[in-house]
Motif scaffolding. Structure first.
Motif, PDB file in Angstrom:
ATOM      1  N   GLN A  42       0.817  -1.211   0.000  1.00 16.09           N
ATOM      2  CA  GLN A  42       0.000   0.000   0.000  1.00 16.09           C
ATOM      3  C   GLN A  42       0.856   1.269   0.000  1.00 16.09           C
ATOM      4  O   GLN A  42       0.466   2.293  -0.562  1.00 16.09           O
ATOM      5  N   CYS A  43       2.023   1.207   0.634  1.00 16.94           N
ATOM      6  CA  CYS A  43       2.896   2.383   0.705  1.00 16.94           C
ATOM      7  C   CYS A  43       3.816   2.525  -0.505  1.00 16.94           C
ATOM      8  O   CYS A  43       4.395   3.603  -0.712  1.00 16.94           O
ATOM      9  N   GLU A  44       3.986   1.490  -1.268  1.00 17.40           N
ATOM     10  CA  GLU A  44       4.955   1.511  -2.371  1.00 17.40           C
ATOM     11  C   GLU A  44       4.725   2.645  -3.366  1.00 17.40           C
ATOM     12  O   GLU A  44       5.690   3.298  -3.794  1.00 17.40           O
ATOM     13  N   PRO A  45       3.472   2.969  -3.743  1.00 26.23           N
ATOM     14  CA  PRO A  45       3.298   4.078  -4.699  1.00 26.23           C
ATOM     15  C   PRO A  45       3.797   5.415  -4.162  1.00 26.23           C
ATOM     16  O   PRO A  45       4.257   6.258  -4.936  1.00 26.23           O
ATOM     17  N   PHE A  46       3.713   5.627  -2.858  1.00 24.68           N
ATOM     18  CA  PHE A  46       4.211   6.880  -2.279  1.00 24.68           C
ATOM     19  C   PHE A  46       5.728   6.986  -2.430  1.00 24.68           C
ATOM     20  O   PHE A  46       6.254   8.032  -2.828  1.00 24.68           O
ATOM     21  N   LEU A  47       6.428   5.900  -2.104  1.00 23.47           N
ATOM     22  CA  LEU A  47       7.881   5.919  -2.225  1.00 23.47           C
ATOM     23  C   LEU A  47       8.305   6.055  -3.689  1.00 23.47           C
ATOM     24  O   LEU A  47       9.247   6.794  -4.017  1.00 23.47           O
ATOM     25  N   SER A  48       7.597   5.358  -4.566  1.00 25.53           N
ATOM     26  CA  SER A  48       7.924   5.446  -5.990  1.00 25.53           C
ATOM     27  C   SER A  48       7.781   6.875  -6.494  1.00 25.53           C
ATOM     28  O   SER A  48       8.624   7.374  -7.269  1.00 25.53           O
ATOM     29  N   ARG A  49       6.730   7.568  -6.037  1.00 17.98           N
ATOM     30  CA  ARG A  49       6.540   8.947  -6.474  1.00 17.98           C
ATOM     31  C   ARG A  49       7.605   9.866  -5.873  1.00 17.98           C
ATOM     32  O   ARG A  49       8.068  10.809  -6.547  1.00 17.98           O
ATOM     33  N   GLN A  50       8.025   9.611  -4.649  1.00 15.33           N
ATOM     34  CA  GLN A  50       9.094  10.408  -4.049  1.00 15.33           C
ATOM     35  C   GLN A  50      10.388  10.267  -4.844  1.00 15.33           C
ATOM     36  O   GLN A  50      11.084  11.267  -5.100  1.00 15.33           O
ATOM     37  N   VAL A  51      10.704   9.055  -5.242  1.00 19.53           N
ATOM     38  CA  VAL A  51      11.914   8.843  -6.045  1.00 19.53           C
ATOM     39  C   VAL A  51      11.800   9.591  -7.380  1.00 19.53           C
ATOM     40  O   VAL A  51      12.758  10.228  -7.847  1.00 19.53           O
ATOM     41  N   ALA A  52      10.598   9.544  -7.984  1.00 19.59           N
ATOM     42  CA  ALA A  52      10.417  10.219  -9.270  1.00 19.59           C
ATOM     43  C   ALA A  52      10.546  11.735  -9.133  1.00 19.59           C
ATOM     44  O   ALA A  52      11.049  12.402 -10.049  1.00 19.59           O
ATOM     45  N   LEU A  53      10.107  12.298  -8.003  1.00 19.60           N
ATOM     46  CA  LEU A  53      10.192  13.739  -7.806  1.00 19.60           C
ATOM     47  C   LEU A  53      11.608  14.193  -7.442  1.00 19.60           C
ATOM     48  O   LEU A  53      12.073  15.235  -7.899  1.00 19.60           O
ATOM     49  N   VAL A  54      12.293  13.423  -6.597  1.00 23.52           N
ATOM     50  CA  VAL A  54      13.654  13.779  -6.203  1.00 23.52           C
ATOM     51  C   VAL A  54      14.629  13.629  -7.368  1.00 23.52           C
ATOM     52  O   VAL A  54      15.537  14.440  -7.555  1.00 23.52           O
ATOM     53  N   LYS A  55      14.451  12.572  -8.148  1.00 24.77           N
ATOM     54  CA  LYS A  55      15.375  12.239  -9.249  1.00 24.77           C
ATOM     55  C   LYS A  55      16.810  12.072  -8.723  1.00 24.77           C
ATOM     56  O   LYS A  55      17.762  12.725  -9.207  1.00 24.77           O
ATOM     57  N   PRO A  56      17.026  11.205  -7.757  1.00 26.63           N
ATOM     58  CA  PRO A  56      18.383  11.062  -7.206  1.00 26.63           C
ATOM     59  C   PRO A  56      19.308  10.365  -8.189  1.00 26.63           C
ATOM     60  O   PRO A  56      18.867   9.608  -9.064  1.00 26.63           O
ATOM     61  N   ARG A  57      20.581  10.599  -8.015  1.00 25.28           N
ATOM     62  CA  ARG A  57      21.582   9.886  -8.802  1.00 25.28           C
ATOM     63  C   ARG A  57      21.943   8.559  -8.139  1.00 25.28           C
ATOM     64  O   ARG A  57      22.546   7.693  -8.775  1.00 25.28           O
ATOM     65  N   LEU A  58      21.573   8.418  -6.839  1.00 29.99           N
ATOM     66  CA  LEU A  58      21.956   7.231  -6.081  1.00 29.99           C
ATOM     67  C   LEU A  58      20.960   7.024  -4.943  1.00 29.99           C
ATOM     68  O   LEU A  58      20.544   7.984  -4.301  1.00 29.99           O
ATOM     69  N   ILE A  59      20.595   5.766  -4.716  1.00 29.09           N
ATOM     70  CA  ILE A  59      19.749   5.395  -3.576  1.00 29.09           C
ATOM     71  C   ILE A  59      20.552   4.469  -2.679  1.00 29.09           C
ATOM     72  O   ILE A  59      21.170   3.507  -3.154  1.00 29.09           O
TER      73      ILE A  59
END
Length: 280
Positions: free
Chosen positions: A197-214
């Protein structure tokens, strides 16, 4: 007391203090009945005055009626209705404010019943590095921020060793989030349906941040991002991918506090992250 004094006279001479002491000892004190006073005979009733004959009632004019004012029915106050929670597919279109509001209002699983606060994430929203943890603990639930308390202090020290700072808004900044946005009761392990249930929130955070590394910290963060059941020991030392972003696997700071011997391994993982960043 005179020899000729009667029992009644002795009882009457007792004051309140003496009576209380006798009562405390359980001695009942007989109290003579007061002397009767003869009742006076009732006086003869005076003759009732003669009343003059009553006047016949006069007819009264009807009172003028108040004008009838038409009433307007009261208008009910508008009821504010909370906007519906976004569908899972719609989360991928949310900006930062809308995403934060969606997390705060999420009731997709039972964790919403026991949480104090949702834990959205903190840090630079355009950071090169993104730290992903597992789930909020007790202190995170109270403060609404990820990685606080002793584990957060260790994480801050690890980041400083890499030239990073969670408070920085420049190239040194990081964005920190968890897989789960609500604390599981008693810090139990996250359930698979809760992670889903929480996965879409994290996925959207990654898409907004656009990090070079996780940097994924902890078993549940690693397994959630990489969709694997492999233990961290087998996944360390390699570069993985999440939605095209390089992922480095390491231990959670809370685990390192319990197992200090593995801090050297965590430092090796951070060195791999810095080497990857320098390689560009």
């Amino acid at each position: 007391m005179n020899e000729t004094a009667t029992a009644d006279d002795w009882v009457r001479e007792l004051d309140a203090r003496q009576r209380a002491m006798l009562a405390e000892m359980g001695v009942k004190v007989w109290t003579p009945a007061p002397a009767r006073v003869p009742l006076a005979e009732p006086a003869a009733a005076a003759p009732a005055p003669v009343q003059p004959p009553a006047r016949p009632p006069q007819a009264r004019e009807p009172a003028a009626r108040a004008p009838i004012v038409p009433t307007t029915p009261a208008t009910a106050a508008p009821v504010s209705i909370a906007p519906p929670a976004p569908a899972r597919a719609d989360i991928a279109q949310l900006d930062w404010p809308a995403l934060r509001g969606a997390v705060a209002g999420c009731r997709a699983c039972s964790l919403c019943e026991s949480r104090r606060n949702t834990v959205f994430g903190v840090g630079h929203t355009e950071a090169d590095w993104m730290i992903v943890g597992e789930a909020p603990g007790e202190q995170e639930d109270r403060q609404g921020q990820p990685f606080v308390g002793p584990a957060g202090q260790l994480l801050d020290a690890m980041l400083r060793a890499c030239g990073r700072d969670r408070q920085a808004d420049d190239a040194r900044g990081v964005f920190i989030a968890n897989v789960l946005k609500c604390r599981p009761p008693a810090n139990r392990n996250p359930a698979p349906e809760e992670v889903m249930q929480c996965e879409p929130f994290l996925s959207r955070q990654v898409a907004l941040v656009k990090p070079r590394l996780i940097i994924a910290m902890g078993r549940f963060a690693v397994q959630s991002l990489l969709k694997t059941t492999e233990p961290i020991g087998r996944l360390r030392g390699r570069v993985h991918r999440y939605e095209g972003v390089p992922v480095i696997v390491t231990y959670h700071p809370a685990y390192l506090l319990r197992t200090p011997v593995d801090k050297a391994k965590a430092w090796a993982d951070l060195c791999l992250a810095m080497d990857l960043e320098r390689a560009g």
